[in-house]
Design an enzyme around this catalytic site. Sequence first.
Site, short mmCIF file in Angstrom:
data_model
loop_
_atom_site.label_atom_id
_atom_site.label_comp_id
_atom_site.label_asym_id
_atom_site.label_seq_id
_atom_site.Cartn_x
_atom_site.Cartn_y
_atom_site.Cartn_z
N ASP A 83 4.02 5.57 1.26
CA ASP A 83 3.14 4.95 0.27
C ASP A 83 3.79 5.07 -1.10
OD1 ASP A 83 2.88 7.60 -0.42
OD2 ASP A 83 0.69 7.57 -0.52
N LYS B 10 2.48 0.78 7.82
CA LYS B 10 2.08 2.02 7.13
C LYS B 10 0.77 2.56 7.70
CE LYS B 10 0.31 2.06 2.94
NZ LYS B 10 0.17 1.94 1.48
#
Length: 285
Positions: A187, A169
């Site tokens: 997220d 991420k």
Amino acid sequence: MRTLTDQADDTTPAPKPAKQKGAKAAKSPIAAKKKPAAKKPVRRRKWSKMPKEDIEALFDRFSRQRPNPRGELDYTNAYTLLVAVVLSAQATDVGVNKATGPLFAVADSPEKMVALGEDVVRDYIKTIGLYRNKAKNVILLSQKLIDEFGGEVPADRDALVSLPGVGRKTANVVLNIFFGQPTIAVDTHIFRLANRLELAPGKNVDEVELALEKVIPDPYVRHSHHWLILHGRYVCKARKPDCKQCIVADLCRFKDKTYSVPAPIVVLDSYENKLSEPNKTGEVL
């Protein structure tokens, strides 16, 4: 002379010869051939439950609302962005910015950060959650950048995730924001939005990321990460979504939505929703 009984015996069929034990009955060539088993239909995953025209409309509206979307972390170069994203794990962007402002003023490169040392870095970021481990990772990743990448942040996901404290991420955020690559960092906001809208349903972030890559139209991929995050953070909130302020309320498939009329599109220049607010991120638009 033959009797009637003899004539009757002539019409009696001859008995069938007895089958020998172990002998198998001969099968005809046609009966011997087995029919091929029917193939089971291959089920292809349906990446989205939204119609294509709704997906197009969704991102068209987002693009008109925020023509130049950007993140909320302050940074001045690829290195400070990388550090800021690493520090943002389980912390708010506002909290990270308060800590990194003074830190980046004295250390905006791997060399300067390593020179500060872990103890000093820890003092700068002690208001952020998990600050001890994060300070350690900042020094380790900075040293690795010096040793293996000439002090430069690589524009490659595999290289980025090899750095201490950097996951997929974090790498995707850096690649998207600074290097302009069409990556999507899923997220908590994007994960929630993708499932609520049924845009890209998935049980985990990897499934959602893959589905989003499949369904988002090419012209919108570059900024889709920011559009979804900002919409999830300020409108489609976790506990109480503000459906009356939603510009895609009519497209939303969330069963608990409270409003179905889309809000009018008002152009927003930044996450502060102020056209006059200067860009403090350093991002090239």
